[in-house]
Scaffold this motif. Structure first.
Motif, mmCIF file in Angstrom:
data_model
loop_
_atom_site.group_PDB
_atom_site.id
_atom_site.type_symbol
_atom_site.label_atom_id
_atom_site.label_comp_id
_atom_site.label_asym_id
_atom_site.label_seq_id
_atom_site.Cartn_x
_atom_site.Cartn_y
_atom_site.Cartn_z
ATOM 1 N N ASP A 2 -1.978 57.110 12.901
ATOM 2 C CA ASP A 2 -1.210 55.972 12.421
ATOM 3 C C ASP A 2 -1.138 54.927 13.533
ATOM 4 O OD1 ASP A 2 -0.678 57.137 9.957
ATOM 5 O OD2 ASP A 2 1.130 58.143 10.703
ATOM 6 N N ALA A 3 -1.303 53.665 13.160
ATOM 7 C CA ALA A 3 -1.385 52.623 14.181
ATOM 8 C C ALA A 3 -0.531 51.421 13.809
ATOM 9 C CB ALA A 3 -2.840 52.187 14.377
ATOM 10 N N LEU A 4 0.129 50.876 14.833
ATOM 11 C CA LEU A 4 0.876 49.623 14.727
ATOM 12 C C LEU A 4 0.241 48.626 15.680
ATOM 13 C CD1 LEU A 4 3.357 47.801 14.044
ATOM 14 C CD2 LEU A 4 4.538 48.933 15.952
ATOM 15 N N PHE A 5 -0.180 47.479 15.138
ATOM 16 C CA PHE A 5 -0.753 46.416 15.954
ATOM 17 C C PHE A 5 0.274 45.291 16.088
ATOM 18 C CE2 PHE A 5 -4.402 48.710 14.512
ATOM 19 C CZ PHE A 5 -5.402 48.531 15.461
ATOM 20 N N ILE A 6 0.565 44.920 17.332
ATOM 21 C CA ILE A 6 1.459 43.795 17.598
ATOM 22 C C ILE A 6 0.623 42.682 18.223
ATOM 23 C CG2 ILE A 6 3.472 42.995 18.891
ATOM 24 C CD1 ILE A 6 4.669 45.748 18.612
ATOM 25 N N TRP A 7 0.647 41.517 17.572
ATOM 26 C CA TRP A 7 -0.182 40.393 17.981
ATOM 27 C C TRP A 7 0.689 39.254 18.505
ATOM 28 C CZ3 TRP A 7 -5.212 41.765 17.508
ATOM 29 C CH2 TRP A 7 -5.539 42.727 16.548
ATOM 30 N N GLY A 8 0.124 38.471 19.415
ATOM 31 C CA GLY A 8 0.796 37.275 19.907
ATOM 32 C C GLY A 8 0.227 36.043 19.217
ATOM 33 N N ARG A 9 1.080 35.287 18.573
ATOM 34 C CA ARG A 9 0.612 34.089 17.871
ATOM 35 C C ARG A 9 -0.055 33.098 18.834
ATOM 36 N NH1 ARG A 9 4.691 33.548 14.931
ATOM 37 N NH2 ARG A 9 3.836 34.163 12.926
ATOM 38 N N ASN A 10 0.362 33.116 20.093
ATOM 39 C CA ASN A 10 -0.170 32.177 21.075
ATOM 40 C C ASN A 10 -1.083 32.851 22.094
ATOM 41 O OD1 ASN A 10 1.562 30.135 19.919
ATOM 42 N ND2 ASN A 10 3.254 31.093 21.036
ATOM 43 N N ASP A 11 -1.604 34.009 21.724
ATOM 44 C CA ASP A 11 -2.457 34.777 22.626
ATOM 45 C C ASP A 11 -3.813 34.078 22.782
ATOM 46 O OD1 ASP A 11 -3.862 36.644 24.077
ATOM 47 O OD2 ASP A 11 -3.277 38.354 22.826
ATOM 48 N N ARG A 12 -4.162 33.716 24.023
ATOM 49 C CA ARG A 12 -5.444 33.070 24.279
ATOM 50 C C ARG A 12 -6.501 34.061 24.744
ATOM 51 N NH1 ARG A 12 -3.783 27.432 27.428
ATOM 52 N NH2 ARG A 12 -2.410 26.599 25.783
ATOM 53 N N ALA B 285 -4.651 50.730 6.241
ATOM 54 C CA ALA B 285 -3.330 51.373 6.296
ATOM 55 C C ALA B 285 -2.550 51.015 7.555
ATOM 56 C CB ALA B 285 -3.482 52.886 6.201
ATOM 57 N N ALA B 286 -3.189 50.374 8.511
ATOM 58 C CA ALA B 286 -2.491 50.041 9.761
ATOM 59 C C ALA B 286 -1.403 49.012 9.509
ATOM 60 C CB ALA B 286 -3.483 49.522 10.794
ATOM 61 N N ARG B 287 -0.382 49.012 10.369
ATOM 62 C CA ARG B 287 0.713 48.050 10.273
ATOM 63 C C ARG B 287 0.516 46.942 11.296
ATOM 64 N NH1 ARG B 287 5.931 52.083 9.774
ATOM 65 N NH2 ARG B 287 4.790 53.830 8.827
ATOM 66 N N HIS B 288 1.079 45.788 10.989
ATOM 67 C CA HIS B 288 0.901 44.626 11.857
ATOM 68 C C HIS B 288 2.221 43.886 12.023
ATOM 69 C CE1 HIS B 288 -3.573 44.777 11.659
ATOM 70 N NE2 HIS B 288 -3.309 45.364 10.505
ATOM 71 N N LEU B 289 2.431 43.373 13.226
ATOM 72 C CA LEU B 289 3.579 42.528 13.525
ATOM 73 C C LEU B 289 3.080 41.372 14.377
ATOM 74 C CD1 LEU B 289 6.663 41.925 13.656
ATOM 75 C CD2 LEU B 289 6.737 43.398 15.691
ATOM 76 N N VAL B 290 3.390 40.145 13.959
ATOM 77 C CA VAL B 290 2.996 38.960 14.718
ATOM 78 C C VAL B 290 4.241 38.358 15.355
ATOM 79 C CG1 VAL B 290 1.916 36.686 14.624
ATOM 80 C CG2 VAL B 290 1.083 38.536 13.137
ATOM 81 N N LEU B 291 4.176 38.133 16.667
ATOM 82 C CA LEU B 291 5.314 37.584 17.404
ATOM 83 C C LEU B 291 4.936 36.242 18.034
ATOM 84 C CD1 LEU B 291 6.550 40.806 19.267
ATOM 85 C CD2 LEU B 291 7.479 39.796 17.180
ATOM 86 N N ASP B 292 5.940 35.419 18.266
ATOM 87 C CA ASP B 292 5.723 34.137 18.946
ATOM 88 C C ASP B 292 5.650 34.380 20.447
ATOM 89 O OD1 ASP B 292 5.631 32.346 16.765
ATOM 90 O OD2 ASP B 292 7.802 32.513 16.551
ATOM 91 N N CYS B 293 4.470 34.805 20.911
ATOM 92 C CA CYS B 293 4.290 35.095 22.328
ATOM 93 C C CYS B 293 2.810 34.993 22.650
ATOM 94 C CB CYS B 293 4.821 36.487 22.678
ATOM 95 S SG CYS B 293 3.910 37.845 21.912
ATOM 96 N N GLY B 294 2.494 35.243 23.906
ATOM 97 C CA GLY B 294 1.123 35.259 24.349
ATOM 98 C C GLY B 294 0.553 36.659 24.339
ATOM 99 N N HIS B 295 -0.052 37.060 25.490
ATOM 100 C CA HIS B 295 -0.829 38.292 25.539
ATOM 101 C C HIS B 295 -0.034 39.518 25.977
ATOM 102 C CE1 HIS B 295 -4.545 40.490 25.547
ATOM 103 N NE2 HIS B 295 -4.479 40.771 26.843
ATOM 104 N N VAL B 296 1.229 39.334 26.403
ATOM 105 C CA VAL B 296 1.987 40.471 26.944
ATOM 106 C C VAL B 296 3.333 40.559 26.221
ATOM 107 C CG1 VAL B 296 2.703 41.617 29.071
ATOM 108 C CG2 VAL B 296 0.907 39.889 29.162
ATOM 109 N N PRO B 297 3.349 41.014 24.977
ATOM 110 C CA PRO B 297 4.582 40.976 24.178
ATOM 111 C C PRO B 297 5.710 41.819 24.753
ATOM 112 C CG PRO B 297 2.846 42.198 23.037
ATOM 113 C CD PRO B 297 2.196 41.514 24.194
ATOM 114 N N GLN B 298 5.400 42.901 25.471
ATOM 115 C CA GLN B 298 6.467 43.749 26.007
ATOM 116 C C GLN B 298 7.273 43.043 27.082
ATOM 117 O OE1 GLN B 298 3.262 44.166 26.699
ATOM 118 N NE2 GLN B 298 2.925 44.977 28.746
#
Length: 404
Positions: A336-346, A362-375
């Motif tokens: 099972d996989a969760l992908f977290i993406w940065g809307r401003n990731d270059r 089946a993977a899950r996705h979350l898009v955040l207003d950030c760059g390449h290091v969401p943590q």
């Protein structure tokens, strides 16, 4: 530990208390004498000299310290009186850390006075793949945190803090990075890194683990799921590096460049450091300063520089299609996989998410207003999503056991 010297008595009581309760079992300090400078605003600075598992305070020398911790008098008192106060003060910005973050955090862990199971510890773990440097805390199901290219386990410290209350959380320096071994001539590709993580699990007695990876660490975590599914539980992938669907024309030239040239490349600190800091906005502020310090630690080491070039080369040249191509293999992922993406990731553009959705419906996705290091950029949203996702695995197993 030993008698207190006159110079040590001149230090503030808070610093003397920290030095006096140094616990070498919480921190595998580097061999030889290392110098952690403790600066007290308005009162001066003292060096905590670590040598053979002991520490002694001395007036700050003219030598450049290996690590620097600075705070005002009240903050040092708080750190000395409160278990875990050092990390709390750093997170709030009241304690400033520069240079070698591994050494600084190790010093805080070893002087915290915390003796509880699951306390923060930093260890050098000798494995069949070489010595790997780890930072761990918490208990329960195992979660391994994997950093990105040119970074260290320090970039996963916010994630370790967020997950440790619920999981046995282990941040690791990949081979070639941070304080782990840096062998010359190795491929430094995802299979190589994944084999090192398997060796780490073996040495720690962990049968299966969740993996949380950022950038290159996300790609390595995916490799764990693809090549070692028997050792892999769930995957939380924070802006993972993925094979380019269409490689730039210039990338083919990398096939003819040897990473080992990094061993011979002149890289004097007086030239490299000002250049790196000039290229990075806010290079002297907060987590950005920490990231720059950690990158410089890697790049100024010839073996680290060669490893960095090798890993970057492998990322760029990874085959996208074909029987052994990344996107072909990705379709077989069973974890099972969760992908977290940065809307401003270059670095890894959001457009990659479309290809992942096609390969893994089946993977899950979350898009955040950030760059390449969401943590680091969006820690609350990132860690809430990751914690929920990983906790579901335990509930799923319990439900399956109940049905059986």
């Amino acid at each position: 530990m030993w008698g207190v010297s006159r110079d040590e008595r001149a230090a503030p009581p808070s610093l003397r208390l920290l030095a006096g309760r140094f616990d070498p079992e919480a921190f595998d300090a580097p061999p030889g004498r290392t110098r952690v400078r403790l600066a007290c605003d308005g009162e001066g600075a003292w060096d905590a000299v670590l040598d053979r598992g002991a520490v002694q305070l001395e007036p700050a020398s003219s030598n450049h310290p290996d690590a620097l911790l600075s705070a005002d008098t009240q903050t040092w008192l708080k750190i000395a009186s409160d278990v875990g106060g050092g990390m709390a003060a750093w997170r709030s910005g009241r304690l400033r850390i520069r240079h070698n973050l591994h050494l600084a955090v190790g010093f805080l862990a070893a002087t915290s006075g915390d003796r509880r199971p699951g306390r923060l510890e930093l260890h050098q773990v000798r494995t069949s793949a070489g010595t790997l440097s780890t930072m761990s805390a918490g208990s329960g199901e195992a979660v391994v945190l994997v950093h990105g290219l040119g970074a260290t386990k320090a970039s996963m410290l916010p994630t370790l803090r967020a997950l440790a209350p619920s999981f046995r959380t282990i941040a690791v320096d990949l081979p070639g990075h941070g304080d782990s071994d840096k062998p010359v001539g190795r491929p430094y590709d995802p299979p190589f890194f994944a084999r090192a993580l398997v060796a780490l699990l073996d040495e720690l007695g962990i049968e299966r683990a969740h993996f949380v990876g950022n950038s290159l660490g996300g790609r390595v975590s995916l490799e764990m799921g693809l090549a070692h599914p028997d050792r892999t539980e769930r995957l939380a992938l924070l802006c993972p590096s993925l094979a380019w669907r269409r490689r730039p024309q210039w990338a083919s030239a990398l096939r003819f460049l040897r990473p080992e040239l990094g061993l011979l490349q002149p890289a004097p600190r007086r030239v490299v450091e000002p250049l790196v800091r000039s290229l990075i906005p806010q290079a002297s502020d907060g987590w950005v300063a920490v990231a720059v310090d950690e990158f410089l630690r890697l790049y100024l080491d010839p073996r680290g520089r060669a490893a960095l070039y090798a890993a970057a080369r492998q990322i760029t040249l990874e085959e996208p299609e074909g029987p052994a191509g990344f996107w072909t293999r990705l379709r077989s992922l069973s974890s099972d996989a969760l992908f977290i993406w940065g809307r401003n990731d270059r670095v890894v553009p959001l457009s990659f998410s479309r290809h992942v959705r096609e390969a893994l419906p089946a993977a899950r996705h979350l898009v955040l207003d950030c760059g390449h290091v969401p943590q680091v950029e969006r820690p609350r949203e990132t860690h809430e999503a990751v914690t929920r996702f990983l906790a579901e695995a335990d509930r799923s197993r319990a439900s399956a056991a109940g049905s059986a």
